[in-house]
Design an enzyme around this catalytic site. Structure first.
Site, PDB file in Angstrom:
ATOM      1  CG  ASP A  22      -2.069   0.968   1.105  1.00 30.04           C
ATOM      2  OD1 ASP A  22      -2.346   1.434  -0.026  1.00 30.04           O
ATOM      3  OD2 ASP A  22      -2.700   1.269   2.137  1.00 30.04           O
ATOM      4  N   GLY A  25      -0.094   5.429  -4.376  1.00 30.02           N
ATOM      5  CA  GLY A  25      -0.753   6.672  -4.774  1.00 30.02           C
ATOM      6  C   GLY A  25      -0.147   7.860  -4.039  1.00 30.02           C
ATOM      7  NE  ARG A  35      -4.591   6.915  -6.768  1.00 29.99           N
ATOM      8  CZ  ARG A  35      -4.402   6.669  -5.462  1.00 29.99           C
ATOM      9  NH1 ARG A  35      -4.170   7.663  -4.622  1.00 29.99           N
ATOM     10  NH2 ARG A  35      -4.485   5.431  -5.005  1.00 29.99           N
ATOM     11  CG  HIS A  39      -0.575   2.141  -9.142  1.00 30.93           C
ATOM     12  ND1 HIS A  39      -0.751   1.776  -7.832  1.00 30.93           N
ATOM     13  CD2 HIS A  39      -1.647   2.915  -9.459  1.00 30.93           C
ATOM     14  CE1 HIS A  39      -1.888   2.299  -7.382  1.00 30.93           C
ATOM     15  NE2 HIS A  39      -2.441   2.998  -8.338  1.00 30.93           N
ATOM     16  CG  ASN A  70      -8.027  -1.767  -5.033  1.00 30.03           C
ATOM     17  OD1 ASN A  70      -7.115  -2.588  -4.903  1.00 30.03           O
ATOM     18  ND2 ASN A  70      -8.259  -0.834  -4.101  1.00 30.03           N
ATOM     19  NE  ARG A 196      -7.743   0.975   5.505  1.00 30.60           N
ATOM     20  CZ  ARG A 196      -7.508   2.277   5.742  1.00 30.60           C
ATOM     21  NH1 ARG A 196      -7.642   2.756   6.967  1.00 30.60           N
ATOM     22  NH2 ARG A 196      -7.137   3.082   4.761  1.00 30.60           N
TER      23      ARG A 196
HETATM   24  C1  IPE Z   1      -5.439  -2.667  -0.140  1.00 35.70           C
HETATM   25  O1  IPE Z   1      -5.100  -1.332  -0.258  1.00 35.70           O
HETATM   26  C2  IPE Z   1      -5.415  -3.348  -1.472  1.00 35.70           C
HETATM   27  C3  IPE Z   1      -4.112  -3.482  -2.108  1.00 35.70           C
HETATM   28  C4  IPE Z   1      -2.970  -3.175  -1.592  1.00 35.70           C
HETATM   29  C5  IPE Z   1      -4.131  -4.057  -3.427  1.00 35.70           C
HETATM   30  P1  IPE Z   1      -6.221  -0.187  -0.393  1.00 35.70           P
HETATM   31  O2  IPE Z   1      -5.498   1.096  -0.499  1.00 35.70           O
HETATM   32  O3  IPE Z   1      -7.164  -0.533  -1.477  1.00 35.70           O
HETATM   33  O4  IPE Z   1      -7.001  -0.313   0.992  1.00 35.70           O
HETATM   34  P2  IPE Z   1      -7.817   0.777   1.813  1.00 35.70           P
HETATM   35  O5  IPE Z   1      -8.792   1.399   0.851  1.00 35.70           O
HETATM   36  O6  IPE Z   1      -6.835   1.760   2.332  1.00 35.70           O
HETATM   37  O7  IPE Z   1      -8.473   0.005   2.901  1.00 35.70           O
HETATM   38  C1  IPE Z   2      -1.709   0.244  -3.272  1.00 40.79           C
HETATM   39  O1  IPE Z   2      -1.445   1.611  -3.314  1.00 40.79           O
HETATM   40  C2  IPE Z   2      -1.937  -0.358  -4.645  1.00 40.79           C
HETATM   41  C3  IPE Z   2      -3.337  -0.675  -4.932  1.00 40.79           C
HETATM   42  C4  IPE Z   2      -4.324  -0.628  -4.080  1.00 40.79           C
HETATM   43  C5  IPE Z   2      -3.643  -1.076  -6.301  1.00 40.79           C
HETATM   44  P1  IPE Z   2      -2.615   2.689  -3.296  1.00 40.79           P
HETATM   45  O2  IPE Z   2      -3.025   2.981  -4.687  1.00 40.79           O
HETATM   46  O3  IPE Z   2      -3.740   2.235  -2.411  1.00 40.79           O
HETATM   47  O4  IPE Z   2      -1.879   3.924  -2.658  1.00 40.79           O
HETATM   48  P2  IPE Z   2      -2.476   4.938  -1.599  1.00 40.79           P
HETATM   49  O5  IPE Z   2      -2.946   4.127  -0.435  1.00 40.79           O
HETATM   50  O6  IPE Z   2      -3.609   5.663  -2.271  1.00 40.79           O
HETATM   51  O7  IPE Z   2      -1.326   5.832  -1.269  1.00 40.79           O
HETATM   52 MG    MG Z   3      -4.087   2.463  -0.447  1.00 35.69          MG
END
Ligand code: IPE
Ligand code: IPE
Ligand code: MG
Length: 253
Positions: A22, A25, A35, A39, A70, A196
């Protein structure tokens, strides 16, 4: 009663590590970039961690790449991620094979586009004989969705008379999960400071150890991975029992 694993104290490293990757972004936003740039940076980190596994005695690595939730993101981000997954499989296939990495995908493939599913099937087939590291990529994966799909298949088996309701238990139910051939994760790591689990490996992580670290996934290094594995090795896993002394006798804590 299920027998707890022989080592009640986790005196050795984890055999199966699962990672919620995580923070991609935020990493990109901090740099004033879109973002999807984060990735791509995150995807490059996966190779480094996969390649570290044999050195650290990690046999199974499971990474959360895209959750069933997602899809709520913008169409542009979802399309960018799907394109990244296709490119990643094409680009990394050779290195994965050379490193003797067996790749599996978990999650519901029904909502994924046919071209991506074709590439996933090909990579699974290509690496089928590999044994050094078992890499599982969770793609359109959600723990609740997985349990629901498993329950549906289990109910079909009961309806057909292949399984008796009285035989549904903690041993038989996980055979219907996407992870049926994998051991449960010993350690679950989440980067980016969120504490979480976001619907990841709900059944399988019942007794996992957790590490929540502030590092954003594109900054996560092999060295930090090593530190978390060392910290795991100092933990005392009791599985509901009591600490077992070196001589084998139970000691009060
Ligand atoms: C969890 O991250 C899913 C992945 C890492 C692929 P998210 O960024 O989607 O989770 P939340 O929304 O913070 O719970
Ligand atoms: C995790 O990074 C990758 C995916 C959920 C696909 P995020 O895209 O959730 O990054 P943040 O949490 O918004 O920084
Ligand atoms: Mg995230």
């Amino acid at each position: 009663m299920p027998v707890p694993p022989a080592q009640s104290a986790a005196t050795r490293g984890p055999r199966h590590v699962a990672i919620i990757m995580d923070g991609n972004g935020r990493w990109a936003t901090m740099r004033g970039r879109p973002r999807i740039f984060g990735h791509h940076a995150g995807a490059r980190r996966v190779r480094e961690i996969v390649e570290a596994c044999p050195d650290y005695g990690v046999d199974y690595l499971t990474v959360f790449a895209f959750s069933t939730e997602n899809w709520k993101r913008t169409q542009a981000e979802v399309a960018g991620l799907m394109s990244l997954f296709r490119g990643y499989i094409r680009r990394e296939a050779r290195a994965l094979l050379a490193n003797d990495v067996r790749v599996r995908f978990i999650g519901d493939r029904v909502r994924l586009d046919a071209k991506l599913v074709g590439l996933m099937d090909e990579l699974e087939a290509l690496t089928q004989q590999c044994q050094t590291t078992h890499l599982t990529v969770a793609l359109n994966y959600g723990g609740r969705d997985e349990v629901a799909r498993a329950t549906r298949r289990l109910a079909e088996d009961v309806a057909r008379g292949h399984l008796r309701p009285e035989d549904v238990n903690e041993e038989t139910l996980p055979r219907y999960l996407d992870t049926c051939v994998l051991p449960d994760p010993d350690l679950v790591i989440r980067t980016s400071g969120e504490a979480r689990i976001s619907n990841f490996l709900l059944w399988q992580s019942a007794y996992a150890e957790y590490e929540f670290v502030d590092t954003l996934w594109p900054d996560f290094t092999r060295a930090e991975f090593g530190r978390l594995l060392a910290s795991y090795a100092r933990r005392d896993r009791r599985f509901g029992g009591v600490k077992v002394a070196a001589a084998g006798g139970a000691v009060a804590r």
